[in-house]
Write a protein that holds these residues in place. Structure first.
Motif, PDB file in Angstrom:
ATOM      1  N   ILE A  38      -1.341  -5.291  -7.646  1.00 32.43           N
ATOM      2  CA  ILE A  38      -0.789  -5.821  -6.406  1.00 32.43           C
ATOM      3  C   ILE A  38      -0.226  -7.226  -6.637  1.00 32.43           C
ATOM      4  CG2 ILE A  38      -2.356  -4.479  -4.966  1.00 32.43           C
ATOM      5  CD1 ILE A  38      -3.923  -7.211  -4.577  1.00 32.43           C
ATOM      6  N   THR A  39       0.473  -7.726  -5.632  1.00 30.97           N
ATOM      7  CA  THR A  39       0.962  -9.100  -5.669  1.00 30.97           C
ATOM      8  C   THR A  39      -0.214 -10.052  -5.465  1.00 30.97           C
ATOM      9  OG1 THR A  39       3.117  -8.459  -4.801  1.00 30.97           O
ATOM     10  CG2 THR A  39       2.498 -10.769  -4.545  1.00 30.97           C
TER      11      THR A  39
ATOM     12  N   ARG B 258       3.485 -10.535  -9.643  1.00 29.55           N
ATOM     13  CA  ARG B 258       3.267  -9.088  -9.539  1.00 29.55           C
ATOM     14  C   ARG B 258       3.643  -8.438 -10.863  1.00 29.55           C
ATOM     15  NH1 ARG B 258       2.801  -5.506  -5.229  1.00 29.55           N
ATOM     16  NH2 ARG B 258       3.303  -3.381  -5.798  1.00 29.55           N
TER      17      ARG B 258
END
Length: 145
Positions: A65-66, A58
């Motif tokens: 986003i992750t 991330r």
């Protein structure tokens, strides 16, 4: 960080537990994430950890986003890249990169291990994920003007 040099011993152990062909694919994905983070303005350093038992990355900047990627024993002939299912990233991937990438639902890109990884398509999708929040803020600003 890039190739090798895991910040987390848990992530290193997870990679080392994968079969060699899956580990090579996952290392390529990992390397591309770090490479793109250094090339795309505003992304910057990446946090690497395990989320739900899967390697996860991330941007510290909050620009995206992750991203998670993993190999599973129940599907030994593939690795998968996971995005937040609440985003439109898999839909975008399906519509714009569908000839190069297979998807599952609205959460994953499936990468068969019996062929070379489609690097340009994967990098495009990873770039979208790394800039997802930044791009959405810019879109909202443009809509307001």
């Amino acid at each position: 960080m890039g190739s090798g040099g895991f910040a987390s011993p848990d992530v290193a152990a997870k990679f080392n537990a994968c079969p060699a062909h899956a580990r090579r694919a996952l290392m390529s994905i990992r390397d591309w994430i770090f490479e793109l983070a250094g090339e795309i303005d505003g992304v910057g350093p990446i946090t690497e950890s395990l989320k739900w038992g899967e390697p996860a990355w991330r941007p510290k900047s909050g620009s995206g986003i992750t991203i998670r990627a993993d190999w599973k024993a129940k599907t030994p002939d593939q690795v998968m890249i996971f995005f937040d299912c609440k985003t439109d990233l898999i839909d975008r991937t399906r519509s714009l990169l569908s000839t190069d990438l297979m998807t599952e639902g609205n959460r994953a890109i499936i990468l068969p291990l019996d062929r070379p990884l489609p690097e340009p398509a994967i990098k495009t999708a990873l770039g979208w994920a790394l800039t997802y929040h930044r791009d959405r803020k810019q879109d909202l600003k443009q809509q307001a003007t």
